[in-house]
Design an enzyme around this catalytic site. Structure first.
Site, PDB file in Angstrom:
ATOM      1  N   CYS A   1       0.653  -1.246  -0.092  1.00  0.00           N
ATOM      2  CA  CYS A   1       0.081   0.157  -0.062  1.00  0.00           C
ATOM      3  C   CYS A   1       0.726   1.273   0.061  1.00  0.00           C
ATOM      4  CB  CYS A   1      -1.066  -0.091   1.201  1.00  0.00           C
ATOM      5  SG  CYS A   1      -2.504   1.104   0.518  1.00  0.00           S
TER       6      CYS A   1
ATOM      7  N   HIS B   1      -3.656  -5.172   0.254  1.00  0.00           N
ATOM      8  CA  HIS B   1      -3.149  -5.466   1.526  1.00  0.00           C
ATOM      9  C   HIS B   1      -3.341  -6.968   1.758  1.00  0.00           C
ATOM     10  CE1 HIS B   1      -2.811  -1.535   3.671  1.00  0.00           C
ATOM     11  NE2 HIS B   1      -3.701  -1.400   3.150  1.00  0.00           N
TER      12      HIS B   1
ATOM     13  N   GLU C   1      -1.830  -9.068   3.544  1.00  0.00           N
ATOM     14  CA  GLU C   1      -1.838  -9.669   4.782  1.00  0.00           C
ATOM     15  C   GLU C   1      -3.087  -9.925   5.503  1.00  0.00           C
ATOM     16  OE1 GLU C   1      -1.523  -6.427   4.111  1.00  0.00           O
ATOM     17  OE2 GLU C   1      -1.858  -5.039   5.569  1.00  0.00           O
TER      18      GLU C   1
HETATM   19  N1  GLN Z   1      -2.056   7.008   2.640  1.00  0.00           N
HETATM   20  C1  GLN Z   1      -2.002   6.182   1.306  1.00  0.00           C
HETATM   21  C2  GLN Z   1      -3.270   6.344   0.773  1.00  0.00           C
HETATM   22  O1  GLN Z   1      -4.286   6.598   1.353  1.00  0.00           O
HETATM   23  C3  GLN Z   1      -1.903   4.637   1.705  1.00  0.00           C
HETATM   24  C4  GLN Z   1      -2.804   4.046   2.621  1.00  0.00           C
HETATM   25  C5  GLN Z   1      -2.443   2.632   3.280  1.00  0.00           C
HETATM   26  O2  GLN Z   1      -0.945   2.438   3.094  1.00  0.00           O
HETATM   27  N2  GLN Z   1      -3.303   1.964   3.732  1.00  0.00           N
HETATM   28  O3  GLN Z   1      -3.525   5.821  -0.410  1.00  0.00           O
END
Ligand code: GLN
Length: 558
Positions: A388, A514, A516
């Site tokens: 992410c 994600h 995970e």
């Molecule tokens: N801050 C980043 C976004 O909003 C990544 C978010 C995250 O890593 N869950 O796109």
């Protein structure tokens, strides 16, 4: 799901006393897992007494990780335990907060649903809570396990406890089981385990009208028979229903084994009159054995912003362990504050690690350290996995240091940068509310032919869960590709960049999703497995090279 062997859904309510953080989530998940291993169909849910509508807007420092479901619900991290331990489907109906319950009561009041009544905690709020429990029951469900967050005695938990008390009146006491988790502390000075806190906490529950059927006692040492008898007598439960849950030496995945030793599964099946199969724990036992006796070891640095909070990257730490289990490898995690890399330099902080993982996050604090860690991993050929924000940082690093776009950034960090390689797409531009408005939940992803990710998954399309606002800026795709970056995962229409990798590197993979949230101890996620395997390879190669060097250093006499 097939119809259950039992005619009626039974209910287990799990409460906690004495102190918080006793592991109610883990215990609830373990109970669910044991019942599934007896062939029963289980559903799990958690009630959180705080007022936020969901944990999505909460600081990870306060609340730990926000766990995301397929349907996009942002939930408490205990739901991660539920998914890792069981196969129970999790949806929006599986996590309620006081805020959400009150929200729907207030909406109903505005719509006139209560027809002029005075709207009150009892019965309107408690009815709303009970209907949330009933939502999980059904012909195909043998047991619903409902965990009440917080500790008995908390003011905000009272409506939930009142609702589960009433619930037994509604469906019959023989269809409900109350399990209370407590702490039996060991006082070193007295060299004795103490039962008084447990007595007090059960007394609080009984004052509300709930007599627990089973007590699960967290303890550092063995619970002696006289202690068990004493707790049973004072708390009005059978001695065999006082279950010891001793601290685990190696892993949380041992918790169900200690509950089985105490015959908790038999007790539940008997008390709820369930028709169930014999317990078969062979697969689980074999998995735990691999944790206890690993054949190899590898060290992974997790470079993030919320490192100090034990649970802020909970699912990532678990997923690394799962990959370790699959590879018979102990994964030693070095938790590194991104700002430390900024202060001390990558070589000093990351020297000697076999892999670098940069997890998700928000805002600019520590950004420089994450980018520096990624540069180090890319240049030194150390396996790297970005998740992410980790992908977004990898894009910024590549833009700055390989493509040569000096002022590359994400508009989240610098809205006026010269090269916004990560930015908001139209869909996010007009959004003003913070809660529940990111790109959330399960999204499809197409994997490019010949990519490392496609080989790891063994499939050309996958679904993964998302939780972010910002995306890779397509205007920079060509420039990146010309410098060797492969766009290995995209949305099926090709418009969203979901995964990137460097084919020339031993393992440089970053994903916008994600992964995970989809890893289990019995089924490691393919990308975590691939990353840990690459790290292990590097470790083994280093070991071999060292051995060869030290052999060469020994003078040979003839
Ligand atoms: N801050 C980043 C976004 O909003 C990544 C978010 C995250 O890593 N869950 O796109």
């Amino acid at each position: 799901m097939t119809a259950s062997a039992n005619k009626q859904t039974k209910h287990i309510f799990v409460t906690g006393g004495v102190v918080s953080s006793l592991g109610k989530g883990l215990t609830s998940a373990s109970i669910g897992m044991l019942l599934e291993h007896r062939g029963l169909h289980v559903r799990l849910q958690k009630f959180d007494p705080y007022i936020n509508v969901d944990p999505g807007t909460m600081d990870p420092y306060q609340h730990g990780e926000v766990y995301v479901l397929d349907d996009g619900t942002e939930t408490d991290l205990d739901l991660g335990h539920y998914e890792r331990f069981t196969n129970a489907p999790l949806t929006r109906d599986c996590n309620y907060t006081t805020g959400r319950i009150y929200g729907s009561v207030i909406t109903k009041e505005r719509k006139g649903v209560y027809q002029g009544q005075t709207v009150q905690v009892i019965p309107h709020v408690t009815d709303e809570i009970k209907s949330a429990v009933r939502k999980l029951a059904g012909d195909d469900v043998d047991v619903v396990i409902t965990e009440i967050g917080g500790t008995v005695g908390d003011i905000e938990g009272l409506p939930f406890l009142e609702a589960i008390r009433q619930f037994a009146l509604d469906v019959g006491k023989n269809n409900c089981l109350y399990i209370h988790l407590t702490l039996v502390p060991y006082l070193k000075a007295a060299q004795e385990a103490k039962t008084k806190p447990t007595q007090h906490s059960v007394e609080q529950l009984r004052r509300i009208g709930i007599q627990p059927d089973v007590l699960i006692c967290r303890t550092e040492h063995k619970l002696m028979p006289e202690m068990r008898d004493k707790i049973a007598m004072f708390c009005n439960v059978e001695p065999r229903a006082v279950i010891e849950e001793r601290d685990k030496e190696f892993s949380i995945y041992e918790v169900p084994l200690s509950l089985v030793e105490n015959r908790l599964d038999e007790l539940i099946v008997e008390k709820l009159g369930l028709r169930a199969q014999q317990l078969d724990m062979n697969g689980w036992n074999a998995m735990v054995q691999r944790i206890i006796n690993p054949a190899h070891e590898t060290t992974i640095a997790v470079v993030g912003k919320y490192i100090k909070h034990r649970d802020a990257y909970k699912s990532i730490y678990e997923s690394l362990d799962h990959a370790g289990i699959a590879l018979s490898t102990r994964v030693v995690v070095r938790r590194i504050e991104a700002e430390e890399v900024e202060r001390e330099g990558a070589e000093k902080v990351l020297g000697g690690v076999d892999g670098v993982l940069v997890p998700g996050g928000f805002n600019y604090r520590g950004l420089g350290g994450k980018i520096e860690a990624i540069r180090y991993a890319r240049e030194k050929q150390i396996p790297f996995f970005g998740i992410c924000l980790g992908l977004q940082c990898a894009a910024i690093e590549f833009a700055r240091n390989v493509v040569g776009l000096e002022d590359a950034n994400s508009t989240e960090m610098n809205p006026h940068c010269a090269h916004p390689v990560v930015c908001l797409l139209d869909a996010q531009f007009s959004i003003t509310d913070l809660g529940g408005t990111m790109r959330l939940g399960s999204w499809p992803c197409h994997l490019a032919e010949g990519s490392r990710v496609r080989a790891a998954y063994g499939s050309e399309s996958v679904r993964e869960r998302h939780r972010h606002r910002y995306e890779f800026n397509n205007q920079y795709r060509q420039q990146f590709a010309a410098h060797g970056m492969m766009f290995s995962g995209t949305s099926p229409d090709g418009k969203l960049v979901e995964m990137i990798e460097l084919p020339e590197h031993p393992w440089f993979v970053a994903v916008q999703c994600h992964p995970e949230f989809r890893s289990k101890p019995t089924q490691a996620h393919p990308l975590f497995r691939g990353f840990v395997e690459a790290s292990l390879k590097r470790r083994e190669a280093k070991k071999k090279a060292e051995a060869a060097r030290s052999r060469a250093a020994i003078p040979v006499s003839n």
